[in-house]
Design a protein around this motif. Structure first.
Motif, PDB file in Angstrom:
ATOM      1  N   ALA A  33       9.095  -7.747  -6.067  1.00 38.56           N
ATOM      2  CA  ALA A  33       7.887  -7.073  -6.525  1.00 38.56           C
ATOM      3  C   ALA A  33       7.999  -6.788  -8.007  1.00 38.56           C
ATOM      4  O   ALA A  33       9.100  -6.671  -8.560  1.00 38.56           O
ATOM      5  N   ALA A  34       6.849  -6.654  -8.634  1.00 36.80           N
ATOM      6  CA  ALA A  34       6.823  -6.352 -10.062  1.00 36.80           C
ATOM      7  C   ALA A  34       5.540  -5.615 -10.403  1.00 36.80           C
ATOM      8  O   ALA A  34       4.542  -5.710  -9.678  1.00 36.80           O
ATOM      9  N   GLY A  49      10.503  -4.962 -12.488  1.00 35.48           N
ATOM     10  CA  GLY A  49      10.615  -5.801 -11.304  1.00 35.48           C
ATOM     11  C   GLY A  49      11.769  -5.378 -10.433  1.00 35.48           C
ATOM     12  O   GLY A  49      12.728  -4.756 -10.912  1.00 35.48           O
ATOM     13  N   ILE A  50      11.657  -5.697  -9.149  1.00 41.74           N
ATOM     14  CA  ILE A  50      12.737  -5.431  -8.202  1.00 41.74           C
ATOM     15  C   ILE A  50      12.818  -6.615  -7.263  1.00 41.74           C
ATOM     16  O   ILE A  50      11.808  -7.126  -6.799  1.00 41.74           O
ATOM     17  N   ARG A  70      11.242   1.232  -4.102  1.00 42.75           N
ATOM     18  CA  ARG A  70      10.505   0.734  -2.944  1.00 42.75           C
ATOM     19  C   ARG A  70      10.894   1.512  -1.692  1.00 42.75           C
ATOM     20  O   ARG A  70      11.988   2.087  -1.611  1.00 42.75           O
ATOM     21  N   ASP A  71       9.969   1.520  -0.746  1.00 42.44           N
ATOM     22  CA  ASP A  71      10.210   2.042   0.586  1.00 42.44           C
ATOM     23  C   ASP A  71      10.027   0.847   1.518  1.00 42.44           C
ATOM     24  O   ASP A  71       8.883   0.430   1.781  1.00 42.44           O
ATOM     25  N   ILE A  72      11.125   0.304   1.982  1.00 41.56           N
ATOM     26  CA  ILE A  72      11.065  -0.921   2.768  1.00 41.56           C
ATOM     27  C   ILE A  72      10.271  -0.716   4.048  1.00 41.56           C
ATOM     28  O   ILE A  72       9.461  -1.555   4.438  1.00 41.56           O
ATOM     29  N   ALA A  73      10.482   0.404   4.695  1.00 41.78           N
ATOM     30  CA  ALA A  73       9.800   0.663   5.965  1.00 41.78           C
ATOM     31  C   ALA A  73       8.290   0.717   5.793  1.00 41.78           C
ATOM     32  O   ALA A  73       7.539   0.338   6.689  1.00 41.78           O
ATOM     33  N   THR A  76       6.074  -0.602   0.654  1.00 40.70           N
ATOM     34  CA  THR A  76       5.455  -0.006  -0.523  1.00 40.70           C
ATOM     35  C   THR A  76       6.420  -0.033  -1.695  1.00 40.70           C
ATOM     36  O   THR A  76       7.614   0.253  -1.532  1.00 40.70           O
ATOM     37  N   VAL A  77       5.883  -0.380  -2.844  1.00 43.14           N
ATOM     38  CA  VAL A  77       6.642  -0.359  -4.092  1.00 43.14           C
ATOM     39  C   VAL A  77       6.002   0.675  -5.005  1.00 43.14           C
ATOM     40  O   VAL A  77       4.768   0.809  -5.040  1.00 43.14           O
ATOM     41  N   TYR A  78       6.828   1.396  -5.716  1.00 40.12           N
ATOM     42  CA  TYR A  78       6.356   2.472  -6.580  1.00 40.12           C
ATOM     43  C   TYR A  78       6.702   2.189  -8.037  1.00 40.12           C
ATOM     44  O   TYR A  78       7.656   1.480  -8.339  1.00 40.12           O
ATOM     45  N   LEU A  79       5.923   2.788  -8.906  1.00 42.09           N
ATOM     46  CA  LEU A  79       6.266   2.811 -10.320  1.00 42.09           C
ATOM     47  C   LEU A  79       6.122   4.251 -10.786  1.00 42.09           C
ATOM     48  O   LEU A  79       4.998   4.754 -10.923  1.00 42.09           O
TER      49      LEU A  79
END
Length: 114
Positions: A33-34, A49-50, A70-73, A76-79
């Motif tokens: 993700a980015a 990016g991750i 990120r929350d894998i479950a 969701t990716v956060y900034l």
């Protein structure tokens, strides 16, 4: 697959915001993700990016102020954006890898102004 970005808004200089990007559909929860942003009249700018293993990368312009996580479950990716400056005003987009290509979120507007 769809990405829903949220969390943008108006914030004063020096303030913080956290953007979220939630994926729906059949996408790997650890897909790379980015976050990018675009200011009208300028090119889209990579911010952070991750990748699948969790390694992160940042543009020099935001290093030390922005954090991608990120929350894998929750897929969701956060900034997390701290110490915001007026020049951070832009539309922010998330992007995730998807079967050799990419899928983009719809963008969320961040305005940094007093």
């Amino acid at each position: 697959v769809q990405l829903q970005a949220s969390g943008g808004g108006l914030v004063q200089p020096g303030g913080s915001l956290r953007l979220s990007c939630t994926a729906s559909g059949t996408i790997s929860s650890t897909a790379a993700a980015a976050w990018f942003r675009r200011v009208p009249g300028k090119e889209r700018e990579f911010l952070a990016g991750i990748v699948g293993g969790g390694t992160t990368d940042y543009a020099d312009s935001v290093k030390g102020r922005f954090t991608i996580s990120r929350d894998i479950a929750k897929k969701t990716v956060y900034l997390q954006m701290n110490s915001l400056k007026p020049e951070d005003t832009a539309v922010y987009y998330c992007r995730r890898a998807y079967y050799g290509s990419y899928v983009w979120g719809q963008g969320t507007l961040v305005t940094v102004s007093s």
